[in-house]
Design a protein around this motif. Structure first.
Motif, mmCIF file in Angstrom:
data_model
loop_
_atom_site.group_PDB
_atom_site.id
_atom_site.type_symbol
_atom_site.label_atom_id
_atom_site.label_comp_id
_atom_site.label_asym_id
_atom_site.label_seq_id
_atom_site.Cartn_x
_atom_site.Cartn_y
_atom_site.Cartn_z
ATOM 1 N N PHE A 112 0.930 -1.064 0.246
ATOM 2 C CA PHE A 112 -0.081 0.009 0.076
ATOM 3 C C PHE A 112 1.105 1.380 -0.388
ATOM 4 O O PHE A 112 1.882 1.754 0.624
ATOM 5 C CB PHE A 112 -0.905 0.400 1.044
ATOM 6 C CG PHE A 112 -0.305 0.345 2.622
ATOM 7 C CD1 PHE A 112 0.061 -1.171 3.160
ATOM 8 C CD2 PHE A 112 -0.174 1.850 2.854
ATOM 9 C CE1 PHE A 112 1.038 -0.782 4.383
ATOM 10 C CE2 PHE A 112 0.230 2.281 4.380
ATOM 11 C CZ PHE A 112 1.104 0.972 4.468
ATOM 12 N N ARG A 136 -1.819 8.683 -0.836
ATOM 13 C CA ARG A 136 -1.651 9.284 -1.726
ATOM 14 C C ARG A 136 -2.837 10.760 -1.218
ATOM 15 O O ARG A 136 -3.434 10.727 -0.417
ATOM 16 C CB ARG A 136 -2.772 8.748 -2.455
ATOM 17 C CG ARG A 136 -3.664 9.235 -3.754
ATOM 18 C CD ARG A 136 -3.629 8.602 -5.232
ATOM 19 N NE ARG A 136 -5.469 7.419 -4.454
ATOM 20 C CZ ARG A 136 -5.602 6.816 -5.435
ATOM 21 N NH1 ARG A 136 -4.873 6.188 -6.668
ATOM 22 N NH2 ARG A 136 -6.571 6.465 -5.129
ATOM 23 N N LYS A 153 -5.220 13.484 -0.981
ATOM 24 C CA LYS A 153 -7.070 12.899 -1.570
ATOM 25 C C LYS A 153 -7.798 14.511 -1.542
ATOM 26 O O LYS A 153 -8.105 14.954 0.186
ATOM 27 C CB LYS A 153 -8.219 12.109 -1.418
ATOM 28 C CG LYS A 153 -9.391 12.346 -1.832
ATOM 29 C CD LYS A 153 -9.858 11.049 -1.732
ATOM 30 C CE LYS A 153 -11.308 11.567 -2.614
ATOM 31 N NZ LYS A 153 -12.071 9.737 -1.923
ATOM 32 N N GLU A 195 -5.092 9.210 1.773
ATOM 33 C CA GLU A 195 -6.162 8.321 1.772
ATOM 34 C C GLU A 195 -4.881 7.122 1.087
ATOM 35 O O GLU A 195 -4.076 7.043 0.474
ATOM 36 C CB GLU A 195 -7.195 7.729 0.847
ATOM 37 C CG GLU A 195 -6.598 7.825 -1.044
ATOM 38 C CD GLU A 195 -7.605 8.119 -2.166
ATOM 39 O OE1 GLU A 195 -9.193 7.541 -1.361
ATOM 40 O OE2 GLU A 195 -7.251 7.859 -3.289
ATOM 41 N N GLN A 196 -5.314 5.691 1.944
ATOM 42 C CA GLN A 196 -4.472 4.506 1.755
ATOM 43 C C GLN A 196 -4.479 3.988 0.370
ATOM 44 O O GLN A 196 -6.166 3.743 -0.099
ATOM 45 C CB GLN A 196 -4.607 3.945 3.054
ATOM 46 C CG GLN A 196 -3.288 2.394 3.239
ATOM 47 C CD GLN A 196 -3.048 2.084 4.032
ATOM 48 O OE1 GLN A 196 -3.493 2.189 5.544
ATOM 49 N NE2 GLN A 196 -3.884 0.569 3.501
ATOM 50 N N VAL A 197 -3.898 3.587 -0.715
ATOM 51 C CA VAL A 197 -3.996 2.497 -1.515
ATOM 52 C C VAL A 197 -3.791 1.203 -1.692
ATOM 53 O O VAL A 197 -2.227 1.020 -0.900
ATOM 54 C CB VAL A 197 -3.502 3.489 -2.948
ATOM 55 C CG1 VAL A 197 -4.017 3.377 -3.894
ATOM 56 C CG2 VAL A 197 -4.044 4.971 -3.205
ATOM 57 N N GLU A 198 -4.357 0.639 -1.133
ATOM 58 C CA GLU A 198 -4.040 -1.191 -1.418
ATOM 59 C C GLU A 198 -4.370 -1.770 -2.989
ATOM 60 O O GLU A 198 -4.454 -1.625 -4.076
ATOM 61 C CB GLU A 198 -4.827 -2.178 -0.548
ATOM 62 C CG GLU A 198 -4.652 -1.104 1.372
ATOM 63 C CD GLU A 198 -5.653 -2.128 2.183
ATOM 64 O OE1 GLU A 198 -5.994 -3.454 1.246
ATOM 65 O OE2 GLU A 198 -6.334 -1.460 3.007
ATOM 66 N N VAL A 199 -2.579 -2.478 -2.881
ATOM 67 C CA VAL A 199 -2.430 -2.492 -5.078
ATOM 68 C C VAL A 199 -2.236 -4.748 -3.857
ATOM 69 O O VAL A 199 -1.867 -4.929 -3.162
ATOM 70 C CB VAL A 199 -1.543 -2.495 -5.386
ATOM 71 C CG1 VAL A 199 -1.439 -2.199 -6.179
ATOM 72 C CG2 VAL A 199 -1.343 -0.669 -5.028
ATOM 73 N N SER A 254 3.659 3.427 -5.487
ATOM 74 C CA SER A 254 2.958 4.463 -6.154
ATOM 75 C C SER A 254 2.943 4.920 -7.933
ATOM 76 O O SER A 254 2.114 5.465 -8.565
ATOM 77 C CB SER A 254 3.181 5.797 -5.167
ATOM 78 O OG SER A 254 4.378 6.385 -5.692
ATOM 79 N N ASN A 298 1.894 1.605 -9.818
ATOM 80 C CA ASN A 298 0.347 1.562 -9.722
ATOM 81 C C ASN A 298 -0.153 2.982 -10.714
ATOM 82 O O ASN A 298 -1.138 2.642 -10.897
ATOM 83 C CB ASN A 298 -0.076 2.132 -8.825
ATOM 84 C CG ASN A 298 -1.562 0.536 -8.135
ATOM 85 O OD1 ASN A 298 -1.217 0.450 -9.318
ATOM 86 N ND2 ASN A 298 -2.138 2.144 -8.243
#
Ligand SMILES: [Zn+2]
Length: 240
Positions: A21, A24, A26, A31-35, A206, A209
């Motif tokens: 993760f 990012r 916002k 906010e946490q971006v999970e990948v 980051s 993605n």
């Protein structure tokens, strides 16, 4: 006759591969971006397939989020009579700072660092005990016949990646390495496994993605595959 290339997005379905993760912005908040590795791999693989499509027969082992055993991936390669396989993965490490891209070519060898990656990428093979040992011996024989071609394909792809990723994305070139991966070894054809970068590194994830990175990454891989095909399958002699 057009060459058939099989692009294999790693993992899928029940097998997420590695997870990571990053944060990012916002508005004013973070906010946490999970990948998941399986999703990143599929996204990149589709782009490579689309770029190759005008030049050769390009297929995916899976076109959506689906569980696929190594044996099933190999069956796809057999059915399509694929001449080359490129398996797409994203690396992960317990060391949060680990970073960079790597290109593996199919080979049998003895290297501790490479073994570590193999453990991760081989873990869903479901092979245990004797069966695993027999499979290992079989794959060793097959591998010895394809090493030279796999290495040439890897070199062509890695050369293109090295021209773009360090300069444009500050990604470290970790080089080309030998590896014995079941997904490649089963296939009896030249094969390369790409680790696009590290999901465990938030800054790197980051980048990985982003649409822009994936487009550039896929374009470099496609160029590498094309020049290998041109050199290997379309020699000027065949024009006459
Ligand atoms: Zn993987």
């Amino acid at each position: 006759m057009a060459v058939t290339v099989l692009i294999d997005p790693g993992h899928g379905g029940d097998d997420d591969g590695a997870k990571g993760f990053y944060w990012r912005l916002k508005g004013k908040n973070k906010e946490q971006v999970e990948v998941k590795e399986k999703d990143l791999a599929l996204s990149i693989a589709k782009k490579i397939r689309d770029l190759l499509a005008p030049h050769c027969h390009a297929y995916l082992t899976r076109s959506h989020d689906k569980t696929l055993t190594f044996e099933r991936r190999d069956e796809v390669a057999e059915t399509l009579k694929a001449e080359l396989i490129i398996s797409i993965h994203v690396n992960s490490s317990r060391q949060a700072g680990a970073h960079g891209f790597e290109t593996y070519y199919l080979d049998n060898h003895d290297d501790a660092a490479v073994k570590k990656v193999e453990e991760v990428e081989n873990k869903t093979s479901g092979l245990v005990g004797e069966e695993a040992i027999i499979r290992q011996i079989l794959t060793d024989l097959v591998v010895s016949q394809t090493v030279t071609s796999s290495k040439a394909l890897a070199s062509s792809i890695h050369g293109e990646l090295s021209k773009v990723l360090p300069k444009k994305y500050s990604l470290t070139d970790r080089g080309m390495r030998p590896g014995l991966f079941y997904v490649l070894a089963l296939s009896k054809r030249p094969a390369v496994l790409l680790e696009a970068g590290f999901m465990s590194n938030r800054k790197e994830l980051s980048k990985l993605n982003s649409e822009k990175f994936q487009n550039d990454y896929a374009a470099a891989v496609a160029r590498g595959i094309k020049s290998y095909i041109d050199a290997r399958f379309k020699s000027p002699v065949s024009l006459f």
